[in-house]
Every structure is written in C-alpha cells, then in structure tokens.
Scaffold this motif. Structure first.
Motif, PDB file in Angstrom:
ATOM      1  N   TYR A  85       0.831  -1.209   0.000  1.00 14.63           N
ATOM      2  CA  TYR A  85       0.000   0.000   0.000  1.00 14.63           C
ATOM      3  C   TYR A  85       0.863   1.257   0.000  1.00 14.63           C
ATOM      4  O   TYR A  85       0.568   2.234  -0.691  1.00 14.63           O
ATOM      5  N   ARG A  86       1.947   1.226   0.766  1.00 11.10           N
ATOM      6  CA  ARG A  86       2.798   2.418   0.886  1.00 11.10           C
ATOM      7  C   ARG A  86       3.689   2.639  -0.335  1.00 11.10           C
ATOM      8  O   ARG A  86       4.017   3.770  -0.667  1.00 11.10           O
ATOM      9  N   ILE A  87       4.102   1.560  -0.996  1.00 18.34           N
ATOM     10  CA  ILE A  87       5.063   1.729  -2.092  1.00 18.34           C
ATOM     11  C   ILE A  87       4.394   2.050  -3.437  1.00 18.34           C
ATOM     12  O   ILE A  87       5.077   2.419  -4.390  1.00 18.34           O
ATOM     13  N   LEU A  88       3.071   1.920  -3.512  1.00 15.13           N
ATOM     14  CA  LEU A  88       2.400   2.264  -4.755  1.00 15.13           C
ATOM     15  C   LEU A  88       2.510   3.758  -5.024  1.00 15.13           C
ATOM     16  O   LEU A  88       2.354   4.569  -4.105  1.00 15.13           O
ATOM     17  N   PRO A  89       2.791   4.168  -6.272  1.00 12.37           N
ATOM     18  CA  PRO A  89       2.873   5.599  -6.592  1.00 12.37           C
ATOM     19  C   PRO A  89       1.566   6.317  -6.253  1.00 12.37           C
ATOM     20  O   PRO A  89       0.480   5.839  -6.576  1.00 12.37           O
ATOM     21  N   PHE A  90       1.690   7.456  -5.599  1.00 17.24           N
ATOM     22  CA  PHE A  90       0.524   8.180  -5.090  1.00 17.24           C
ATOM     23  C   PHE A  90      -0.448   8.570  -6.209  1.00 17.24           C
ATOM     24  O   PHE A  90      -1.646   8.293  -6.141  1.00 17.24           O
ATOM     25  N   SER A  91       0.065   9.232  -7.249  1.00 22.08           N
ATOM     26  CA  SER A  91      -0.798   9.722  -8.339  1.00 22.08           C
ATOM     27  C   SER A  91      -1.498   8.571  -9.055  1.00 22.08           C
ATOM     28  O   SER A  91      -2.696   8.654  -9.375  1.00 22.08           O
ATOM     29  N   MET A  92      -0.774   7.496  -9.291  1.00 23.01           N
ATOM     30  CA  MET A  92      -1.364   6.348  -9.970  1.00 23.01           C
ATOM     31  C   MET A  92      -2.460   5.719  -9.118  1.00 23.01           C
ATOM     32  O   MET A  92      -3.528   5.346  -9.634  1.00 23.01           O
ATOM     33  N   TYR A  93      -2.219   5.639  -7.827  1.00 22.18           N
ATOM     34  CA  TYR A  93      -3.193   5.030  -6.925  1.00 22.18           C
ATOM     35  C   TYR A  93      -4.491   5.842  -6.885  1.00 22.18           C
ATOM     36  O   TYR A  93      -5.593   5.289  -6.981  1.00 22.18           O
ATOM     37  N   ILE A  94      -4.367   7.162  -6.752  1.00 22.00           N
ATOM     38  CA  ILE A  94      -5.547   8.023  -6.705  1.00 22.00           C
ATOM     39  C   ILE A  94      -6.309   7.961  -8.029  1.00 22.00           C
ATOM     40  O   ILE A  94      -7.549   7.919  -8.062  1.00 22.00           O
ATOM     41  N   THR A  95      -5.582   7.919  -9.136  1.00 19.35           N
ATOM     42  CA  THR A  95      -6.223   7.820 -10.450  1.00 19.35           C
ATOM     43  C   THR A  95      -7.008   6.519 -10.583  1.00 19.35           C
ATOM     44  O   THR A  95      -8.144   6.505 -11.083  1.00 19.35           O
ATOM     45  N   LEU A  96      -6.413   5.422 -10.124  1.00 16.37           N
ATOM     46  CA  LEU A  96      -7.102   4.129 -10.162  1.00 16.37           C
ATOM     47  C   LEU A  96      -8.363   4.151  -9.295  1.00 16.37           C
ATOM     48  O   LEU A  96      -9.378   3.542  -9.656  1.00 16.37           O
ATOM     49  N   CYS A  97      -8.289   4.849  -8.176  1.00 15.77           N
ATOM     50  CA  CYS A  97      -9.448   4.938  -7.279  1.00 15.77           C
ATOM     51  C   CYS A  97     -10.585   5.744  -7.898  1.00 15.77           C
ATOM     52  O   CYS A  97     -11.749   5.582  -7.512  1.00 15.77           O
ATOM     53  N   MET A  98     -10.285   6.616  -8.844  1.00 18.92           N
ATOM     54  CA  MET A  98     -11.311   7.435  -9.484  1.00 18.92           C
ATOM     55  C   MET A  98     -12.035   6.697 -10.614  1.00 18.92           C
ATOM     56  O   MET A  98     -13.124   7.085 -11.016  1.00 18.92           O
ATOM     57  N   ILE A  99     -11.413   5.639 -11.126  1.00 19.20           N
ATOM     58  CA  ILE A  99     -11.970   4.957 -12.306  1.00 19.20           C
ATOM     59  C   ILE A  99     -13.319   4.290 -12.037  1.00 19.20           C
ATOM     60  O   ILE A  99     -14.267   4.480 -12.822  1.00 19.20           O
ATOM     61  N   PRO A 100     -13.497   3.501 -10.959  1.00 14.32           N
ATOM     62  CA  PRO A 100     -14.790   2.812 -10.772  1.00 14.32           C
ATOM     63  C   PRO A 100     -15.979   3.765 -10.721  1.00 14.32           C
ATOM     64  O   PRO A 100     -17.018   3.504 -11.348  1.00 14.32           O
ATOM     65  N   GLY A 101     -15.836   4.874  -9.990  1.00 16.50           N
ATOM     66  CA  GLY A 101     -16.936   5.820  -9.884  1.00 16.50           C
ATOM     67  C   GLY A 101     -17.311   6.438 -11.211  1.00 16.50           C
ATOM     68  O   GLY A 101     -18.496   6.582 -11.548  1.00 16.50           O
ATOM     69  N   ASN A 102     -16.307   6.805 -12.009  1.00 19.79           N
ATOM     70  CA  ASN A 102     -16.582   7.412 -13.311  1.00 19.79           C
ATOM     71  C   ASN A 102     -17.191   6.408 -14.292  1.00 19.79           C
ATOM     72  O   ASN A 102     -18.074   6.769 -15.084  1.00 19.79           O
ATOM     73  N   VAL A 103     -16.738   5.156 -14.227  1.00 22.46           N
ATOM     74  CA  VAL A 103     -17.285   4.130 -15.129  1.00 22.46           C
ATOM     75  C   VAL A 103     -18.757   3.871 -14.801  1.00 22.46           C
ATOM     76  O   VAL A 103     -19.628   3.858 -15.695  1.00 22.46           O
TER      77      VAL A 103
END
Length: 250
Positions: free
Chosen positions: A158-176
């Motif tokens: 969880y900590r080593i995942l890139p911040f921007s990529m993680y937040i972007t991935l979290c935005m995808i389900p809601g938009n889809v």
C-alpha cells in the motif's frame, strides 16, 4: 269511499316521499361538506408537512455544508503531507461531492416550495451534475472501504504504490459506473410528469431499477468490507500482543 281512502293514502305517500327526498338532500349536503372539510384538512396537512420537510432539508444541509467545507479546507492545507495518507485525500474528494449534493438538495426543496411542475427529461438535465456526483460519491465510499482493507492487509504494498497512480485508479470505478448510468438514462429517457425532481424520479424506470439494485449491492459490500477491516485489524492486534508476550517470556 274507496276513492277518498286512495287519495288519502296517495297523499301520505307523496308526503313521505317528499320527506325522504329532503332527508336525502340533507344527508348528501352533510357528506359533501364533510368531504370538503376533510379535503381541506388533508391539503393543510400536506402543506405543513412540505414546509417542515423543506425546513429540515435546509437546516441539516447547513450543518452538512459546514462539515464538508472544513474537511475540504483541512485537505487543502495538508495536501503537501497527505501523500502519506491516501485515504485522507479520498475523503476530501468525498467531501467535495457531498457539498455539491447538498446544494442540489436545497434546489429540490426550493422547487417543492414554489410548486414547480416537474417533467422527467427537463428534471434529468437540470440535476444531471447532481446525479453524476451522487453516483460517483456512492461508488467512492466503496472504494474507500477497499482502500482500508488493502492498507490493513498489505501495508507495505500500500505504501510503495505511486501516489498519483493510486488516486487515479481509485477514481476509475466511480466514473465508469456513473458514465454508464448517464448514457443509459439518455437512451431510455421519456418526458413523463413526476412528483418531484430528485435522483430516483429523474431516472427512466429501467435505469431506476438498475440504480436501486446497484446502490443496495454497493452499500452491502461496503458494510462487509468495513467489518472485514475491523476483524483483520483486531486479529493483527491480538497477534502482535501474543508475539510481544512470547518475546518477553523468552
């Protein structure tokens, strides 16, 4: 003699019939007045209920706006350091969504008070930002629950995942999810009159059925994920305490 008796009987019958007619008219008049009074009482009750509900929406909404504004300000102020807490930024995004939803709820209450006649198609486009944000928010709550489970079960990854990529991935389900509902609503739209301009009634019947079922599923999964996070956290705490006691015993 028979003719006189017959005339007398006919006279009594006519008098009785006249009395019955007057009685029927009196009963009808009383019933009509009672119905009118009941109708007025019902209308008065509905108006009072409408005003009370609207006042409740505005009052609770004011508290909600206050809380959301504070969350948004706190998120902005801690933005440089919030990369350590991805969940903090997700909650800040959720606060922005909830702020928009409350503003549109106020709009709905105002339309009710003004007695605006509502039709589904015009309502849908009038509250389309609200519909989009509301569905995104509902999905985002599920994403935050997944975030908590991921952070507890696999803290290092969880900590080593890139911040921007993680937040972007979290935005995808809601938009889809939201985009899919939006397209389905446009395809199946009709212009039937509706009682109020709100998210459930603003959708066409088919989309409303899909929306209701999906929201219930997401809510159920969200609750299960939070319970799972609590159970895993409790189990890790017990394991840590047991390990610590064994080390002390050695």
């Amino acid at each position: 003699m028979d003719g006189a008796v017959r005339q007398a009987v006919d006279g009594h019958l006519k008098s009785a019939q006249s009395g019955l007619n007057q009685l029927d008219f009196s009963v009808w008049w009383i019933l009509e007045q009672t119905a009118c009074d009941n109708h007025l009482n019902i209308d008065s009750f509905l108006m009072i209920a409408l005003y009370v509900t609207s006042a409740f929406i505005f009052t609770i909404g004011a508290f909600g706006l206050f809380g959301n504004v504070n969350l948004i300000i706190a998120t902005i102020r801690t933005l440089p350091a919030i990369k350590r807490s991805r969940c903090g930024l997700l909650i800040g995004i959720l606060a922005v969504c909830d702020f928009i939803c409350i503003v549109f709820e106020w709009q709905n209450a105002t339309r009710l008070l003004l007695g605006v006649e509502n039709f589904r198609e015009s309502c849908f486009w009038a509250i389309s930002p609200y519909l989009y944000v509301l569905n995104f928010q509902a999905t985002q709550m599920l994403v935050i629950a997944l975030d908590r489970v991921f952070a507890i079960c696999a803290p290092i990854k969880y900590r080593i995942l890139p911040f921007s990529m993680y937040i972007t991935l979290c935005m995808i389900p809601g938009n889809v999810f939201t985009g899919t509902l939006f397209v389905l609503s446009i395809v199946n739209m009709n212009n039937e009159p509706i009682e109020a301009c709100n998210p459930p009634l603003g959708y066409p019947p088919l989309v409303l059925e899909i929306w209701n079922r999906w929201i219930l599923i997401m809510d159920g999964v969200t609750i299960v994920l939070y319970l799972l996070a609590v159970v895993v956290l409790y189990w890790r705490l017990i394991s840590a305490n047991s390990t610590g006691k064994n080390k002390v015993g050695r």
